[in-house]
Design an enzyme around this catalytic site. Sequence first.
Site, PDB file in Angstrom:
ATOM      1  N   SER A 259      68.677 -18.984  77.135  1.00  0.00           N
ATOM      2  CA  SER A 259      68.343 -18.584  78.498  1.00  0.00           C
ATOM      3  C   SER A 259      66.827 -18.543  78.614  1.00  0.00           C
ATOM      4  O   SER A 259      66.119 -18.494  77.597  1.00  0.00           O
ATOM      5  CB  SER A 259      68.921 -17.194  78.792  1.00  0.00           C
ATOM      6  OG  SER A 259      68.391 -16.658  79.989  1.00  0.00           O
TER       7      SER A 259
ATOM      8  N   TYR B 191      71.103  -8.374  76.169  1.00  0.00           N
ATOM      9  CA  TYR B 191      71.111  -9.778  76.603  1.00  0.00           C
ATOM     10  C   TYR B 191      69.858 -10.530  76.167  1.00  0.00           C
ATOM     11  O   TYR B 191      69.948 -11.566  75.506  1.00  0.00           O
ATOM     12  CB  TYR B 191      71.275  -9.863  78.124  1.00  0.00           C
ATOM     13  CG  TYR B 191      71.435 -11.292  78.607  1.00  0.00           C
ATOM     14  CD1 TYR B 191      72.659 -11.936  78.524  1.00  0.00           C
ATOM     15  CD2 TYR B 191      70.358 -11.998  79.130  1.00  0.00           C
ATOM     16  CE1 TYR B 191      72.811 -13.249  78.944  1.00  0.00           C
ATOM     17  CE2 TYR B 191      70.493 -13.296  79.553  1.00  0.00           C
ATOM     18  CZ  TYR B 191      71.720 -13.920  79.466  1.00  0.00           C
ATOM     19  OH  TYR B 191      71.848 -15.235  79.876  1.00  0.00           O
TER      20      TYR B 191
END
Length: 318
Positions: free
Chosen positions: A165, A177
């Site tokens: 990401s 995350y």
Amino acid sequence: MWLYAVLVLAGLLLLRRWHRERQTVPGLSEKFVLVTGCDSGFGNLLARQLDARGLRVLAACLSEQGAAQLRAAASSRLQTVLLDVTSSQSIATTAAWVRERVGDKGLWGLVNNAGIAIPTAPNEWLTKADFAKVLDVNLLGLIEVTLSVLPLVRRARGRVVNVASVMGRVSFFGGGYCISKFGVEAFSDCLRLEMRNFGVKVSIIEPGYFKTRITNVDNLKDNFISMWEKLPEEIKASYGEPFLNGFSASLRSMQKLFNSNLALVTDCMEHALTSCHPRTRYSAGWDAKLLYIPLSYMPSVLADAAFSLFYPKPAQKA
């Protein structure tokens, strides 16, 4: 004169890159690809996209419902398997299932796409278990899945495609995350070096913000409220309810920037699997290319200043 020569050289280099990247691996119809996280989002679209391209897709889903819906939308070539990437037993069972299907051909491609984002909140609001829940899926699960089928990928001299990401380049919200995506970047980099002499190529996908189940604003808002309600009164007083409301407002504002064209990501994944010369990294989305990736190369003080614009202010400031 020098400027003209530089422009010509740059043009020739871009033309060469374009030509190399258009060269496709032969025999795609005989190649097996395992994709994780196919219930929805990127994984679901990629499975159908590769199936339409003629590859033999082995789609790993978390639920039978997701698997059934995917089978109904694809050809008879596509096969599904239930996989929980947090379970070593489930991973071992899936690896054996894959081994039976690919045989001596080996596994051409592995796409590690399964991921979650919740729980997420300011780090002080979370517990070790909250971090572990995300890391078990996004990082440790990814690593264990990769190790379980890596001999099959080596046999095929194939590809590993890991979904990281832009939050694996810059980090501006708490929870597991961003940490997990930084870890995916590190694991992918060292794996690429280790596999180079075996003919295996490793690519990293770095999407910006896309409209998927992970970025569902209602789910994220409910998650913030749930985390808030568990906090000791001392911490609640330090942040204040306006901070919580400000976070929810920021989420609503960011929702307008979400990209709904998931094909921008899956096209990168497909290229990494089918091109003779895949890229090491793929950035997908205008925000990744124009904002997050450039910010990752800038001094931290500039990145901090940019991200602070979106942060609500706590009640008790220094």
